[in-house]
Design a protein around this motif. Structure first.
Motif, PDB file in Angstrom:
ATOM      1  N   THR A  82       0.834  -1.199   0.000  1.00  0.00           N
ATOM      2  CA  THR A  82       0.000   0.000   0.000  1.00  0.00           C
ATOM      3  C   THR A  82       0.873   1.255   0.000  1.00  0.00           C
ATOM      4  OG1 THR A  82      -1.736  -1.183   1.178  1.00  0.00           O
ATOM      5  CG2 THR A  82      -1.829   1.223   1.212  1.00  0.00           C
ATOM      6  N   GLY A  83       0.590   2.158  -0.937  1.00  0.00           N
ATOM      7  CA  GLY A  83       1.317   3.418  -0.990  1.00  0.00           C
ATOM      8  C   GLY A  83       2.735   3.315  -1.516  1.00  0.00           C
ATOM      9  N   ARG A  84       3.080   2.168  -2.103  1.00  0.00           N
ATOM     10  CA  ARG A  84       4.434   1.993  -2.653  1.00  0.00           C
ATOM     11  C   ARG A  84       4.359   1.615  -4.127  1.00  0.00           C
ATOM     12  NH1 ARG A  84       7.926   0.911   1.686  1.00  0.00           N
ATOM     13  NH2 ARG A  84       9.585   1.370   0.201  1.00  0.00           N
ATOM     14  N   GLY A  85       5.507   1.669  -4.797  1.00  0.00           N
ATOM     15  CA  GLY A  85       5.530   1.233  -6.179  1.00  0.00           C
ATOM     16  C   GLY A  85       5.575  -0.282  -6.286  1.00  0.00           C
ATOM     17  N   PRO A  86       5.099  -0.846  -7.403  1.00  0.00           N
ATOM     18  CA  PRO A  86       5.139  -2.302  -7.585  1.00  0.00           C
ATOM     19  C   PRO A  86       6.577  -2.804  -7.668  1.00  0.00           C
ATOM     20  CG  PRO A  86       3.643  -1.261  -9.156  1.00  0.00           C
ATOM     21  CD  PRO A  86       4.426  -0.171  -8.510  1.00  0.00           C
ATOM     22  N   VAL A  87       6.776  -4.007  -7.172  1.00  0.00           N
ATOM     23  CA  VAL A  87       8.076  -4.659  -7.209  1.00  0.00           C
ATOM     24  C   VAL A  87       7.935  -5.971  -7.961  1.00  0.00           C
ATOM     25  CG1 VAL A  87       9.893  -5.709  -5.819  1.00  0.00           C
ATOM     26  CG2 VAL A  87       8.801  -3.601  -5.047  1.00  0.00           C
ATOM     27  N   SER A  88       8.856  -6.223  -8.873  1.00  0.00           N
ATOM     28  CA  SER A  88       8.752  -7.408  -9.722  1.00  0.00           C
ATOM     29  C   SER A  88       8.963  -8.706  -8.951  1.00  0.00           C
ATOM     30  CB  SER A  88       9.802  -7.309 -10.836  1.00  0.00           C
ATOM     31  OG  SER A  88       9.755  -8.449 -11.646  1.00  0.00           O
ATOM     32  N   LEU A  89       8.118  -9.691  -9.255  1.00  0.00           N
ATOM     33  CA  LEU A  89       8.281 -11.043  -8.700  1.00  0.00           C
ATOM     34  C   LEU A  89       8.823 -11.990  -9.762  1.00  0.00           C
ATOM     35  CD1 LEU A  89       4.934 -11.374  -6.689  1.00  0.00           C
ATOM     36  CD2 LEU A  89       7.220 -10.882  -5.783  1.00  0.00           C
ATOM     37  N   THR A  90       8.155 -12.031 -10.911  1.00  0.00           N
ATOM     38  CA  THR A  90       8.597 -12.915 -11.991  1.00  0.00           C
ATOM     39  C   THR A  90       8.294 -12.269 -13.332  1.00  0.00           C
ATOM     40  OG1 THR A  90       6.481 -14.070 -12.207  1.00  0.00           O
ATOM     41  CG2 THR A  90       8.049 -15.017 -10.653  1.00  0.00           C
ATOM     42  N   ILE A  91       9.007 -12.708 -14.335  1.00  0.00           N
ATOM     43  CA  ILE A  91       8.714 -12.313 -15.709  1.00  0.00           C
ATOM     44  C   ILE A  91       8.906 -13.556 -16.576  1.00  0.00           C
ATOM     45  CG2 ILE A  91      11.082 -11.461 -15.982  1.00  0.00           C
ATOM     46  CD1 ILE A  91       9.994  -9.470 -18.036  1.00  0.00           C
ATOM     47  N   MET A  92       7.914 -13.833 -17.450  1.00  0.00           N
ATOM     48  CA  MET A  92       7.965 -15.039 -18.268  1.00  0.00           C
ATOM     49  C   MET A  92       7.693 -14.706 -19.719  1.00  0.00           C
ATOM     50  SD  MET A  92       6.046 -17.924 -15.983  1.00  0.00           S
ATOM     51  CE  MET A  92       4.645 -16.873 -15.667  1.00  0.00           C
ATOM     52  N   THR A  93       8.464 -15.291 -20.603  1.00  0.00           N
ATOM     53  CA  THR A  93       8.227 -15.145 -22.025  1.00  0.00           C
ATOM     54  C   THR A  93       7.352 -16.283 -22.525  1.00  0.00           C
ATOM     55  OG1 THR A  93      10.244 -16.362 -22.530  1.00  0.00           O
ATOM     56  CG2 THR A  93      10.422 -13.963 -22.341  1.00  0.00           C
ATOM     57  N   PHE A  94       7.069 -16.254 -23.805  1.00  0.00           N
ATOM     58  CA  PHE A  94       6.159 -17.210 -24.433  1.00  0.00           C
ATOM     59  C   PHE A  94       6.606 -18.649 -24.202  1.00  0.00           C
ATOM     60  CE2 PHE A  94       2.934 -18.188 -27.504  1.00  0.00           C
ATOM     61  CZ  PHE A  94       3.361 -19.362 -28.095  1.00  0.00           C
ATOM     62  N   SER A  95       7.906 -18.869 -24.198  1.00  0.00           N
ATOM     63  CA  SER A  95       8.424 -20.239 -24.150  1.00  0.00           C
ATOM     64  C   SER A  95       8.533 -20.790 -22.731  1.00  0.00           C
ATOM     65  CB  SER A  95       9.801 -20.296 -24.808  1.00  0.00           C
ATOM     66  OG  SER A  95      10.683 -19.410 -24.148  1.00  0.00           O
TER      67      SER A  95
END
Lengths: 114, 115
Positions: free
Chosen positions: A40-53
């Motif tokens: 709350t009140g903060r910027g988003p922080v990345s957890l995961t990123i996935m490509t098509f494969s």
């Protein structure tokens, strides 16, 4: 129109339990899918990123899955902790000639109770 | 440490005033974005810039203006033409194309309130 839908809107679980958040999308041309945690009140922080494969990716107690055929993703949280209380946002990227455009879901508000 | 910094954290504006929100990054990212977040809604794109001295309107650009004179900086001005400016504003940066699926880094946000 590119859209990202998340469910449930909100979720309350007991500390130590597992949970799964869902994300369905209609984004074209698909480039990648990301899960973010936003306190709350903060910027988003990345957890995961996935490509098509990629169809699964883990980050500690967080495991994301991607089914590019059905255009669905899930985020599984194992052994939840009080600090997991946050909004979890699914973001799908469309890429056209190098220009990347992100479409955001409205998020799932997760509350962990002791 | 590398990162993206927004300032101020809280901002109060009187009706009819223009205000400028700062966004600075030292990640050497080409692309920078401004989003607006309202309760119960996903982030909506205001403006984005893929390269210095160039920027494009997003989905809700009316009442906002930006500049990109330096790679590191992408300030957002909320003008008096923006009818409902009270919101949480987020700035993000992403590496340029050709560097794989770019990790989007977000600032900590600026909460703007019209008084």
């Amino acid at each position: 129109k590119n859209q990202v839908e998340q469910s449930p809107q909100s979720l309350i679980i007991l500390e130590g339990k597992n949970c799964t958040l869902q994300c369905n999308y209609t984004v074209s041309p698909f480039s990648n899918l990301r899960w973010y945690k936003q306190d709350t009140g903060r910027g988003p922080v990345s957890l995961t990123i996935m490509t098509f494969s990629e169809n699964t990716k883990s980050n500690g107690r967080y495991t994301a899955t991607l089914d590019a055929d059905t255009k669905q993703s899930s985020l599984h949280i194992t052994a939840s902790q009080l600090s997991d209380s946050a909004s979890y946002i699914c973001v799908v990227s469309a890429s056209n000639f190098g220009n990347e455009k992100l479409t955001f879901g409205t998020g799932t508000r997760l509350t962990i109770i002791p | 440490d590398g990162g993206i910094t927004q300032s101020p954290k809280y901002l109060f504006r009187k009706e009819g005033q223009n205000v400028t929100l700062s966004c600075e990054q030292n990640l050497n990212h080409d692309a920078m974005y401004w989003y607006r977040q309202d309760p119960g809604q996903g982030l909506r794109l205001i403006y984005y810039s893929q390269i210095v001295n160039d920027f494009q309107k997003g989905d809700i650009a009316e009442g906002y203006s930006v500049s990109r004179e330096k790679k590191e900086s992408f300030p957002l001005t909320v003008t008096s033409a923006q009818k409902n400016p009270t919101a949480f504003y987020l700035c993000a940066s992403i590496p340029g194309p050709g560097e794989g699926p770019g990790e989007a880094f977000f600032g900590q946000g600026t909460r703007l309130t019209v008084v």
